[in-house]
Design a protein around this motif. Structure first.
Motif, PDB file in Angstrom:
ATOM      1  N   VAL A  99      12.080  36.032  34.911  1.00 11.44           N
ATOM      2  CA  VAL A  99      12.294  35.549  36.446  1.00 11.44           C
ATOM      3  C   VAL A  99      10.898  34.998  36.882  1.00 11.44           C
ATOM      4  N   THR A 100       9.900  35.567  36.653  1.00 12.86           N
ATOM      5  CA  THR A 100       8.686  35.086  37.204  1.00 12.86           C
ATOM      6  C   THR A 100       8.223  33.615  36.962  1.00 12.86           C
TER       7      THR A 100
ATOM      8  N   LYS B 228      11.843  45.218  35.902  1.00 13.62           N
ATOM      9  CA  LYS B 228      10.329  45.137  35.625  1.00 13.62           C
ATOM     10  C   LYS B 228       9.984  45.539  34.295  1.00 13.62           C
ATOM     11  N   ILE B 229       8.932  44.933  33.577  1.00  8.88           N
ATOM     12  CA  ILE B 229       8.447  45.431  32.608  1.00  8.88           C
ATOM     13  C   ILE B 229       6.853  45.212  32.549  1.00  8.88           C
TER      14      ILE B 229
ATOM     15  N   LYS C 259       9.316  40.257  34.690  1.00  6.18           N
ATOM     16  CA  LYS C 259      10.664  40.915  34.774  1.00  6.18           C
ATOM     17  C   LYS C 259      11.473  40.065  33.566  1.00  6.18           C
ATOM     18  N   ILE C 260      12.544  41.198  33.327  1.00  6.88           N
ATOM     19  CA  ILE C 260      13.234  40.601  32.183  1.00  6.88           C
ATOM     20  C   ILE C 260      14.862  40.788  32.388  1.00  6.88           C
ATOM     21  N   ASP C 261      15.485  40.022  31.809  1.00 13.88           N
ATOM     22  CA  ASP C 261      17.147  40.020  32.265  1.00 13.88           C
ATOM     23  C   ASP C 261      17.722  40.826  31.131  1.00 13.88           C
TER      24      ASP C 261
ATOM     25  N   THR D  61      21.749  52.179  32.596  1.00 15.12           N
ATOM     26  CA  THR D  61      20.808  53.106  33.288  1.00 15.12           C
ATOM     27  C   THR D  61      19.710  52.712  33.209  1.00 15.12           C
ATOM     28  N   ALA D  62      18.852  51.746  32.624  1.00 15.15           N
ATOM     29  CA  ALA D  62      17.624  51.241  32.522  1.00 15.15           C
ATOM     30  C   ALA D  62      17.262  50.732  33.883  1.00 15.15           C
ATOM     31  N   LYS D  63      15.854  51.336  34.433  1.00 18.22           N
ATOM     32  CA  LYS D  63      15.602  50.693  35.747  1.00 18.22           C
ATOM     33  C   LYS D  63      14.343  49.953  35.649  1.00 18.22           C
TER      34      LYS D  63
END
Lengths: 598, 297
Positions: B88-89, B178-179, B189-191, B268-270
């Motif tokens: 995304v970035t 976010k990562i 950010k990762i999709d 579930t991963a945020k």
């Protein structure tokens, strides 16, 4: 002598009463500078405070100055954050403001925030700290979840307005709607259209039942037609409706009840939503179109072609229209013939990247300008534009206050003449004397900036991308636009010369943004040195430079906000992103590692 | 590093490409597909032979890191079509945008493997020849970007006779989390929806941070670091590598990535983190077995 002593006895209460007629905050700012007495009276009686840049003043100072404040409006991140040009975690934190208000202004009733980061904890605090809290409006904010909304719903007993526009809200389930108090609520306006998740439909229906004052209700996509019909049967006095998903079978009960419910809502003036709208559901809407003043179809790519035309031709009183470009020039022509009162038009791109069939072009815009002479606000995304079209448009509509044109392909010239669009945009500024906001695109040279500097005297906000040739362009703007408050520039060849052309100008403005231009660290440092009243911040995603004594394999990259990194290197380095703003709050204390204040 | 600078600048018309003529603009905007022959030959930065162009590109980028904003990429390595969808970035598009000003073979390759806009599914490169995406352009908010890609999805009306919950499927919408990586100041950010397995995710994380990490290290300035560029970040999932991938779930717990079924992970991963394996301790992570037992009760 006698006159003087008479003035000393002029009661403060009278002055305060006079000030109560001044609601426009620039006016109040002005009267507060007249004398100390007026400053004091004004600050104690001020009820609404607008802070256009949350870093322009420290929250405590604002709260101390205006202890009686009831309504606070805050804006955080720079505008280009909307387009991913500002890295995440940049700032714009609402927490310190809410905390300061909780300490000093317990009578706070309204909080409006745009582009700020709000946490659930802050929302909890807000819910408990302000007993008279009435209105929360969040636009383009992030950092919170539905749990925070639940806290507000639960504890703000006199809540009238909960308005969530295009926020990034983490969905933690549909429970939050249950959190509103069990007895009658005081809700007048509820907008959760931007929530992405499920909604508990029964809770929603019950909430609407016990909210007799509801005038504005905007649902999210998860609410089906059945529920919408039930809700509308409950609130025939609704004035502003955002539908949920408008997908229904023709002869379904849902569709039939929607039609009858809509017909009862005689006061409906504003419609939005239309997610996945089927042509049949659009038919249901026709009976109320004649009274509509606002219509937002910009989330409904299914509404196009003849469906759109059939709908819009009924909307004869429309003042505001937001659509997607899939309606085409043809659709816009129908708008022009039907909506004679139109004041604001926004045409958004439906397909951002594929060079598909032409959707809207200059023809659509010219048609609109011909048919809708009252048009004063425009946002138009198109694939091409010509100078002659722009000249025609400005002749037809001299009343523009906001004119934003985005040609999707950067630096695209006038396709008819292959020339830059300087003359077209120049015509707009020449003709539209009241122009306050301007965004330009396409192929543009320094000439357009000459025109802007010369003619756009009322201009307050200017957005430039992929334009100009030399520093002179930016200089024209800085020198000429007396009322300029916000200037945002990306991908233009303006360098240190332009940046430093008129440094005192920035003190008269709210902010300057420059990204992917030609400015260097040296220039930015010079600006910072000359103008201590500005915060000169650079955002860099350079690899942070290592101190020389770090020789082990993995370097400690997490840098702190000291100046080692700024000062140990080459000042000729180009600065990727620069954000300059006036402030009385000093350098930011919450700046992340990649934001360097010079 | 510095010696590369004059070479590149020599090859750019008008040094910065701002004052290009109309013809040049067509090239630029056309995403490099209208490249003239002589440019193609002049600006060849990498080694001959295309099979290794990934490594070469990274080398170029790393070396160019401090040259000009046009080159200050500070990014990961070669974009792969699928993984690009998740970023995304806009860093990938940044390569794109800067690459547009150049017409080297290396950057043409970048364009050919074009980064897609954050929320749209990747399309073959030829279809976007006309409008190579630039970060943050056109200026529409992310809400509307997502709309462009999700408009193709038709909502299936669910049976909601019970009236409790309405669910809607929207399978093409991205799920961005976010990562952050230890040692890299800026998160990405990762999709998660762009991948369907842990291996693909791991590979994407490697791509995302590899170049960045190498560039951080290269600041120390020893020759051996040139070889370190492009050293893969491996062993993210099994604890065997220098780094380990962990995530924060919807209850706020930190978990090792890879233990639960992929679908459960995605739902579930945020938030993701790439931690130094040496920093991991039993106390910072909840063991999945305990958690699973708890949810199964």
């Amino acid at each position: 002598m006698k006159v003087q002593s008479a003035m000393f006895y002029f009661p403060e209460e009278v002055i305060e009463h006079i000030f109560s007629f001044l609601t426009h905050h620039p006016d109040r700012n002005t009267v507060s500078t007249v004398c100390k007495a007026w400053y004091k009276i004004e600050r104690l009686s001020r009820r609404e405070v607008f802070v256009g840049n949350c870093y322009a003043i420290r929250p405590d100072r604002a709260a101390a100055r205006f202890p009686g404040l009831r309504s606070l409006t805050l804006k955080g991140k720079p505008h280009f954050a909307d387009f991913d040009l500002v890295p995440p975690d940049w700032g714009g934190l609402a927490g310190p403001w809410i905390e300061a208000m909780a300490r000093s202004c317990p009578n706070l009733e309204e909080l409006r925030m745009k582009r700020m980061v709000v946490s659930d904890e802050s929302l909890e605090l807000l819910a408990h700290a302000f007993p008279n809290f009435k209105a929360l409006v969040l636009v383009s904010c992030e950092g919170f979840s539905t749990d925070g909304l639940a806290a507000v719903a639960r504890s703000c007993k006199s809540l009238r307005e909960l308005d969530l526009q295009e926020n990034e809200i983490e969905d933690r389930g549909p429970r939050w709607l249950n959190s509103f108090p069990d007895m009658c609520t005081s809700l007048v306006s509820l907008n959760f259209a931007c929530l992405k998740g499920e909604v508990n439909l029964k809770s929603l229906e019950r909430l609407v039942c016990r909210s007799p004052n509801l005038k504005c209700l905007r649902l999210n996509r998860a609410v089906p037609v059945e529920t919408l019909a039930k809700i509308m049967n409950q609130c025939p006095n609704l004035e502003d409706l955002g539908t949920g998903s408008l997908l229904a079978d023709q002869f379904s009960e849902a569709y039939v009840s929607l039609i009858s419910a809509l017909q009862k809502c005689k006061k409906l003036r504003c419609l939005s939503g239309f997610w996945d709208a089927s042509p049949l559901c659009l038919l249901a809407v026709y009976p109320i179109c004649a009274n509509l003043t606002g219509l937002n179809l910009s989330y409904a790519p299914t509404v196009q072609g003849q469906d759109f035309i059939n709908l819009i031709q009924h909307c004869v009183k429309l003042l505001r229209l937001w659509v997607l470009d899939s309606v085409g020039d043809k659709g816009l022509a129908v708008v022009a013939s039907a909506c004679k009162e139109l004041q604001e038009l926004r045409v958004f791109p439906s397909d951002l990247f594929a060079a598909g069939p032409a959707t809207v072009t200059e023809e659509g815009l010219v048609a609109i300008s011909t048919g809708c002479p009252k048009l004063n606000s425009l946002l138009y995304f198109c694939h091409s534009m010509t100078n002659s079209a722009l000249i025609t448009v400005s002749k037809n509509c001299p009343n523009f206050t906001r004119f934003r044109l985005c040609i999707l392909e950067p630096r695209k010239p006038d396709p008819a003449t292959n020339e830059p669009l300087d003359e077209g945009f120049g015509a707009v500024v020449k003709t539209c004397k009241n122009l306050r906001r301007f965004s330009i695109s396409g192929l543009l040279t320094d000439q357009v900036f000459y025109y802007i500097g010369k003619y756009a005297k009322a201009l307050e906000m200017l957005s430039i991308a992929f334009a100009g040739d030399t520093d002179q362009g930016m200089t024209y703007v800085l020198n000429g636009c007396k009322n300029l408050r916000k200037l945002e520039i990306r991908d233009c060849p303006f360098g240190d010369g332009a940046l430093l052309a008129d440094v005192t100008k920035y003190e008269t403005m709210r902010s300057l943004w420059m990204s992917s231009c030609d400015i260097s660290l040296r220039g930015c440092k010079a600006l910072a040195t000359k103008m201590p009243s500005l915060n000169v911040e650079i955002i860099n995603e350079w690899e942070a430079e290592m101190e020389e004594n770090l020789n082990n394999g993995v370097a400690e990259v997490i840098s702190n906000n000291n100046n080692k990194h700024i000062n140990n290197g080459n000042d000729e380095r180009k600065v990727e992103k620069l954000y300059v703003y006036r402030t009385v709050g000093g350098p930011r204390t919450d700046a992340p590692d990649f934001v360097w204040t010079l | 590093m510095e010696e590369m600078q004059p070479k590149l600048l020599d090859l750019i018309p008008n040094e910065r490409g701002w004052g290009v003529t109309a013809n040049d603009r067509e090239m630029v905007i056309g995403g490099g597909f209208g490249v003239r022959e002589e440019k193609k030959l002049e600006l060849r930065l990498g080694l001959p032979g295309e099979e290794d162009w990934n490594a070469n590109r990274k080398k170029t980028e790393g070396l160019c890191a401090n040259v000009k904003p046009s080159f200050s990429l500070g990014l990961f390595g070669a974009p792969q079509t699928k993984q690009e969808a998740g970023l995304v970035t806009g860093e990938a598009q940044k390569i794109q945008a800067k690459a547009d000003k150049q017409t080297s073979i290396v950057e043409r390759k970048a364009i050919a493997h074009a980064a897609t806009p954050p929320a749209a599914t990747p399309l073959p490169s030829n279809s976007r020849a006309a409008n190579a995406p630039v970060v943050g352009w056109p200026p529409v908010r992310s809400f509307r970007r997502n709309l462009a890609s999700t408009s193709k999805t038709v909502l299936k009306p669910q049976k909601w006779a019970s009236g409790t919950c309405a669910k809607f499927e929207n399978s093409t919408k991205g799920l961005f989390v976010k990562i952050n990586m230890d040692g890299v100041p800026i998160g990405r950010k990762i999709d998660l929806k762009a991948y369907d397995s842990y291996d693909k995710l791991s590979s994407a994380v490697d791509q995302l941070f590899r170049g960045l990490l190498a560039d951080q290290r290269s600041e120390i300035g020893t020759e051996k670091n040139v070889e370190e560029k492009g050293r893969a970040i491996q062993g993210l999932l099994d604890g065997s590598g220098e780094y380990t991938l962990v995530y924060e779930d919807d209850e706020g717990d930190k978990m090792l990535v890879g233990d639960v079924p992929w679908e459960m992970f995605v739902s579930t991963a945020k938030r993701l983190r790439v931690l130094k394996s040496s920093d991991l301790s039993a106390s910072t992570l909840r063991t999945t077995s305990r958690k699973r037992a708890a949810t199964e009760c």
